[in-house]
Design a protein around this motif. Structure first.
Motif, mmCIF file in Angstrom:
data_model
loop_
_atom_site.group_PDB
_atom_site.id
_atom_site.type_symbol
_atom_site.label_atom_id
_atom_site.label_comp_id
_atom_site.label_asym_id
_atom_site.label_seq_id
_atom_site.Cartn_x
_atom_site.Cartn_y
_atom_site.Cartn_z
ATOM 1 N N UNK A 114 -14.502 50.760 15.791
ATOM 2 C CA UNK A 114 -14.079 49.898 14.691
ATOM 3 C C UNK A 114 -15.284 49.289 13.980
ATOM 4 N N UNK A 115 -16.312 48.929 14.741
ATOM 5 C CA UNK A 115 -17.526 48.387 14.129
ATOM 6 C C UNK A 115 -18.166 49.431 13.216
ATOM 7 N N UNK A 116 -18.248 50.679 13.698
ATOM 8 C CA UNK A 116 -18.819 51.753 12.880
ATOM 9 C C UNK A 116 -17.969 52.003 11.632
ATOM 10 N N UNK A 117 -16.649 52.009 11.789
ATOM 11 C CA UNK A 117 -15.762 52.242 10.651
ATOM 12 C C UNK A 117 -15.900 51.117 9.631
ATOM 13 N N UNK A 118 -15.871 49.882 10.093
ATOM 14 C CA UNK A 118 -15.970 48.742 9.183
ATOM 15 C C UNK A 118 -17.324 48.715 8.476
ATOM 16 N N UNK A 119 -18.380 49.093 9.200
ATOM 17 C CA UNK A 119 -19.697 49.172 8.555
ATOM 18 C C UNK A 119 -19.691 50.261 7.486
ATOM 19 N N UNK A 120 -19.061 51.389 7.788
ATOM 20 C CA UNK A 120 -18.976 52.476 6.807
ATOM 21 C C UNK A 120 -18.194 52.036 5.574
ATOM 22 N N UNK A 121 -17.133 51.277 5.793
ATOM 23 C CA UNK A 121 -16.342 50.805 4.665
ATOM 24 C C UNK A 121 -17.129 49.811 3.808
ATOM 25 N N UNK A 122 -17.992 49.029 4.446
ATOM 26 C CA UNK A 122 -18.822 48.075 3.695
ATOM 27 C C UNK A 122 -19.821 48.805 2.801
ATOM 28 N N UNK A 123 -20.369 49.908 3.301
ATOM 29 C CA UNK A 123 -21.359 50.631 2.495
ATOM 30 C C UNK A 123 -20.705 51.655 1.575
ATOM 31 N N UNK A 124 -19.406 51.824 1.713
ATOM 32 C CA UNK A 124 -18.685 52.814 0.915
ATOM 33 C C UNK A 124 -18.899 52.604 -0.582
ATOM 34 N N UNK A 125 -18.914 51.357 -1.005
ATOM 35 C CA UNK A 125 -19.114 51.059 -2.425
ATOM 36 C C UNK A 125 -20.497 51.509 -2.896
ATOM 37 N N UNK A 126 -21.467 51.428 -2.003
ATOM 38 C CA UNK A 126 -22.828 51.818 -2.377
ATOM 39 C C UNK A 126 -22.997 53.330 -2.404
ATOM 40 N N UNK A 127 -22.071 54.039 -1.768
ATOM 41 C CA UNK A 127 -22.190 55.490 -1.677
ATOM 42 C C UNK A 127 -21.392 56.217 -2.756
ATOM 43 N N UNK A 128 -21.219 55.572 -3.861
ATOM 44 C CA UNK A 128 -20.500 56.237 -4.947
ATOM 45 C C UNK A 128 -21.388 57.215 -5.696
ATOM 46 N N UNK A 129 -22.704 57.065 -5.568
ATOM 47 C CA UNK A 129 -23.596 58.009 -6.256
ATOM 48 C C UNK A 129 -23.635 59.334 -5.502
ATOM 49 N N UNK A 130 -23.777 60.400 -6.241
ATOM 50 C CA UNK A 130 -23.822 61.739 -5.642
ATOM 51 C C UNK A 130 -25.003 61.872 -4.686
ATOM 52 N N UNK A 131 -26.141 61.308 -5.041
ATOM 53 C CA UNK A 131 -27.339 61.440 -4.198
ATOM 54 C C UNK A 131 -27.159 60.712 -2.858
ATOM 55 N N UNK A 132 -26.571 59.527 -2.883
ATOM 56 C CA UNK A 132 -26.345 58.776 -1.643
ATOM 57 C C UNK A 132 -25.380 59.535 -0.734
ATOM 58 N N UNK A 133 -24.335 60.109 -1.302
ATOM 59 C CA UNK A 133 -23.386 60.896 -0.515
ATOM 60 C C UNK A 133 -24.054 62.135 0.066
ATOM 61 N N UNK A 134 -24.843 62.803 -0.757
ATOM 62 C CA UNK A 134 -25.533 64.004 -0.295
ATOM 63 C C UNK A 134 -26.426 63.674 0.902
ATOM 64 N N UNK A 135 -27.162 62.566 0.800
ATOM 65 C CA UNK A 135 -28.053 62.173 1.907
ATOM 66 C C UNK A 135 -27.249 61.857 3.169
ATOM 67 N N UNK A 136 -26.140 61.134 3.044
ATOM 68 C CA UNK A 136 -25.319 60.784 4.194
ATOM 69 C C UNK A 136 -24.759 62.031 4.863
ATOM 70 N N UNK A 137 -24.152 62.903 4.074
ATOM 71 C CA UNK A 137 -23.513 64.085 4.651
ATOM 72 C C UNK A 137 -24.536 65.079 5.198
ATOM 73 N N UNK A 138 -25.669 65.215 4.553
ATOM 74 C CA UNK A 138 -26.696 66.120 5.083
ATOM 75 C C UNK A 138 -27.306 65.557 6.360
#
Length: 193
Positions: free
Chosen positions: A151-175
């Motif tokens: 739950x801590x990991x999920x909630x942290x991911x949800x907090x940064x979710x707004x910051x990961x709207x850019x394609x580059x940030x998503x690419x870095x996370x998924x890679x």
């Protein structure tokens, strides 16, 4: 403490939570927890001896799990960044995929059973474990610890979710998640050689 160390499961959990939201994250977490409970049960009831006796079967399972991790790594690496729609609901198929991924990531990680085999004798005498102790103490405790950490990991991911709207940030996370999955897969194969 060991559950909080980010490995393939928690990395995939964060990636799924970012892309799919809280429901998807918690569905995946339920698969991760089920896999841990399966390994806990195997360790408690001594079936690890079978794993050592029938190493060729478990080597095949290990290789199959490694291939699945490679497939996940490939999917994460090739993930096409998309606009994150926070209001979008996950489909039943996405939820089923998240659950199955959580389960197989845990079952494909031999460190999980090794952890339980190493830690359980320090916590409880395995010679005296009954179904009652397993069901009333070990399973709920394992479930609660993994739920809290996940739950801590999920909630942290949800907090940064707004910051990961850019394609580059998503690419870095998924890679990054893909690299961790691939390393885990290679590590599993290397242990069987």
């Amino acid at each position: 403490m060991a559950a909080a160390i980010p490995g393939p499961g928690m990395t995939a959990l964060v990636a799924r939570s970012v892309s799919g939201g809280a429901v998807t994250g918690f569905i995946m977490l339920s698969g991760l927890i089920l896999g841990d409970l399966i390994y806990l049960s195997i360790a408690v009831f001594g079936l690890a001896v079978v794993a050592h006796t029938y190493t060729s079967i478990f080597t095949l399972i290990n290789w199959a799990a490694s291939l699945y991790l490679c497939l996940l790594a490939w999917q994460f690496w090739r993930h096409k960044p998309q606009a994150v729609n926070i209001e979008q609901k996950a489909t039943k198929r996405q939820l089923a995929s998240a659950w199955f991924s959580g389960l197989t990531i845990t079952l494909g990680n031999p460190k999980t059973i090794a952890f339980y085999l190493a830690i359980l004798p320090l916590v409880i005498s395995l010679d005296n474990v009954s179904l009652q102790i397993w069901g009333m103490m070990l399973v709920p405790l394992t479930f609660l610890v993994l739920l809290a950490v996940g739950a801590v990991f999920i909630l942290a991911a949800l907090r940064i979710r707004h910051f990961l709207t850019s394609a580059e940030a998503q690419r870095m996370l998924f890679r990054s998640a893909g690299c961790i999955m691939m390393l885990a897969a290679f590590g599993m194969v290397a242990k069987t050689l």
